[in-house]
Design an enzyme around this catalytic site. Structure first.
Site, PDB file in Angstrom:
ATOM      1  N   GLU A 147       2.193 -23.440  13.446  1.00 43.38           N
ATOM      2  CA  GLU A 147       1.936 -22.010  13.594  1.00 43.38           C
ATOM      3  C   GLU A 147       2.199 -21.248  12.307  1.00 43.38           C
ATOM      4  O   GLU A 147       1.432 -20.351  11.926  1.00 43.38           O
ATOM      5  CB  GLU A 147       2.809 -21.438  14.719  1.00 43.38           C
ATOM      6  N   GLY A 190       2.698 -14.887  -2.541  1.00 41.48           N
ATOM      7  CA  GLY A 190       2.969 -16.054  -1.710  1.00 41.48           C
ATOM      8  C   GLY A 190       4.303 -16.012  -0.991  1.00 41.48           C
ATOM      9  O   GLY A 190       4.385 -16.308   0.206  1.00 41.48           O
ATOM     10  N   ALA A 191       5.374 -15.620  -1.694  1.00 34.69           N
ATOM     11  CA  ALA A 191       6.691 -15.572  -1.057  1.00 34.69           C
ATOM     12  C   ALA A 191       6.724 -14.512   0.034  1.00 34.69           C
ATOM     13  O   ALA A 191       7.266 -14.734   1.119  1.00 34.69           O
ATOM     14  CB  ALA A 191       7.775 -15.298  -2.094  1.00 34.69           C
ATOM     15  N   ASN A 245       3.908  -2.959  -3.079  1.00 36.87           N
ATOM     16  CA  ASN A 245       3.180  -3.757  -4.069  1.00 36.87           C
ATOM     17  C   ASN A 245       2.398  -2.833  -4.995  1.00 36.87           C
ATOM     18  O   ASN A 245       1.966  -1.752  -4.607  1.00 36.87           O
ATOM     19  CB  ASN A 245       2.220  -4.724  -3.359  1.00 36.87           C
ATOM     20  N   GLY A 267      18.032 -16.842  -4.107  1.00 39.29           N
ATOM     21  CA  GLY A 267      17.090 -17.662  -3.355  1.00 39.29           C
ATOM     22  C   GLY A 267      17.471 -19.119  -3.195  1.00 39.29           C
ATOM     23  O   GLY A 267      16.677 -19.900  -2.645  1.00 39.29           O
ATOM     24  N   LYS A 272      -0.800 -24.910  -2.283  1.00 36.05           N
ATOM     25  CA  LYS A 272      -0.413 -24.521  -0.919  1.00 36.05           C
ATOM     26  C   LYS A 272      -1.603 -24.038  -0.092  1.00 36.05           C
ATOM     27  O   LYS A 272      -1.764 -24.426   1.068  1.00 36.05           O
ATOM     28  CB  LYS A 272       0.667 -23.442  -0.964  1.00 36.05           C
ATOM     29  N   THR A 331      -0.565  -3.234  -6.167  1.00 35.89           N
ATOM     30  CA  THR A 331      -1.882  -3.076  -5.554  1.00 35.89           C
ATOM     31  C   THR A 331      -1.655  -2.870  -4.054  1.00 35.89           C
ATOM     32  O   THR A 331      -1.385  -3.815  -3.319  1.00 35.89           O
ATOM     33  CB  THR A 331      -2.748  -4.325  -5.785  1.00 35.89           C
ATOM     34  N   LYS A 344      -3.397  -5.014  -1.402  1.00 33.24           N
ATOM     35  CA  LYS A 344      -2.863  -6.351  -1.142  1.00 33.24           C
ATOM     36  C   LYS A 344      -1.716  -6.273  -0.133  1.00 33.24           C
ATOM     37  O   LYS A 344      -1.589  -7.123   0.749  1.00 33.24           O
ATOM     38  CB  LYS A 344      -2.391  -6.986  -2.450  1.00 33.24           C
ATOM     39  N   ASP A 379       8.868 -22.308   4.591  1.00 34.13           N
ATOM     40  CA  ASP A 379       9.447 -21.254   3.755  1.00 34.13           C
ATOM     41  C   ASP A 379      10.073 -20.135   4.581  1.00 34.13           C
ATOM     42  O   ASP A 379      11.201 -19.712   4.324  1.00 34.13           O
ATOM     43  CB  ASP A 379       8.383 -20.666   2.824  1.00 34.13           C
TER      44      ASP A 379
END
Length: 291
Positions: free
Chosen positions: A85, A136-137, A158, A252, A73, A160, A163, A109
């Site tokens: 965009e 990513g999600a 998260n 999902g 991706k 971390t 991130k 997505d």
């Protein structure tokens, strides 16, 4: 399922590594058959680092386009002639159309996630959202909730924190807030939450990972909804615990189907009635799994 192949059939596929587990061929071929469109959708394994090679092969073999999953991706972004965009905003491409020697990159997505929530009657406008994970999600879900979804505030939790902070950095001040993943931080964030979205792989089939503490669910208001972007298993432990608390839950699968609908619209340049496609695809998936 039975697929008709003609000499005129245009080729589509999904690439990834691994990718043979993908449900995309079943989903897309089900929709193509229902719509009577002369395309065939395949599955193609492309190793990490071979994105450029695949693009040359796809163009040479006359592919109309393809979907991409991990690890391609992000690698596709600099190789596109044009980006929409969302692909530019997320820094990731999941849909590529090949037209007249040019590559057009899209990301469906975020739109797919919002469409699934809308169909399920889960409100986002003016709501406080807690997102678990910053991978990513989450990169697709969090910004889309702030922008098109009209969320009042999105908290990204998260392990971390840096991130999570990077994901929140581009948002209007106060709209996206990074926090850690400790039980205390999750409980505090959950207290003001109208919608909780799991964007981690915790609870996913085959990963072995699981939440070590579900106490944050107890802090959620009784009206809150809990969504897991995971669709296998159909009910994760997170959703099971939330359901037992009487909270509204959503997996999902809807996002998976709706992002495919939007991808197929790009491939075929055809307007598609997604609400009509969802039950057809759900039935095909259930029959394939023996349900």
């Amino acid at each position: 399922m039975k697929i008709e192949l003609h000499n005129t059939s245009r080729k589509l596929c999904v690439i990834g590594d691994p990718v043979l587990h993908s449900k995309s061929p079943l989903i897309q071929n089900t929709m193509l058959a229902a719509l009577g469109l002369d395309y065939i959708y395949l599955c193609q394994s492309v190793p990490r680092g071979e994105t450029e090679t695949w693009l040359r092969c796809a163009a040479f073999c006359g592919y109309a386009g393809f979907n991409a999953t991990m690890p391609h991706k992000e690698a596709l972004v600099p190789r596109m002639d044009e980006l929409d965009e969302d692909a530019r905003m997320y820094g990731a491409v999941n849909t590529v159309c090949l037209r007249e020697g040019r590559c057009y990159g899209y990301n469906t997505d975020g739109r797919g996630f919002l469409a699934a929530l809308e169909q399920a009657g889960v409100a986002t406008r003016g709501q406080n959202v807690l997102i678990l994970g910053a991978g990513g999600a989450a990169k697709a879900v969090a910004p889309k909730l702030c922008q098109a979804g009209g969320a009042r505030q999105v908290v990204v939790a998260n392990r971390t924190v840096e991130k999570a902070a990077a994901l929140c950095a581009g948002a209007e001040k106060g709209r996206m807030i990074p926090v850690g993943f400790s039980p205390e931080e999750l409980r505090r964030a959950a207290e003001q939450c109208d919608l909780l979205v799991n964007c981690t792989n915790l609870g996913m089939e085959g990963t072995g990972g699981q939440f070590s503490d579900f106490s944050f669910l107890e802090a959620l208001p009784s009206h809150a909804a809990v969504c897991d972007v995971i669709y296998a298993p159909a009910e994760t432990q997170l959703l099971c615990r939330a359901r037992e608390r009487g909270l509204r839950t959503l997996n999902g699968l809807g996002m998976l189907i709706w992002q495919a609908v939007f991808a197929l619209e790009h491939f075929t340049q055809t307007r598609i009635d997604g609400k009509a496609m969802v039950p057809l695809v759900e039935d095909a998936l259930n029959r394939a799994s023996g349900v």
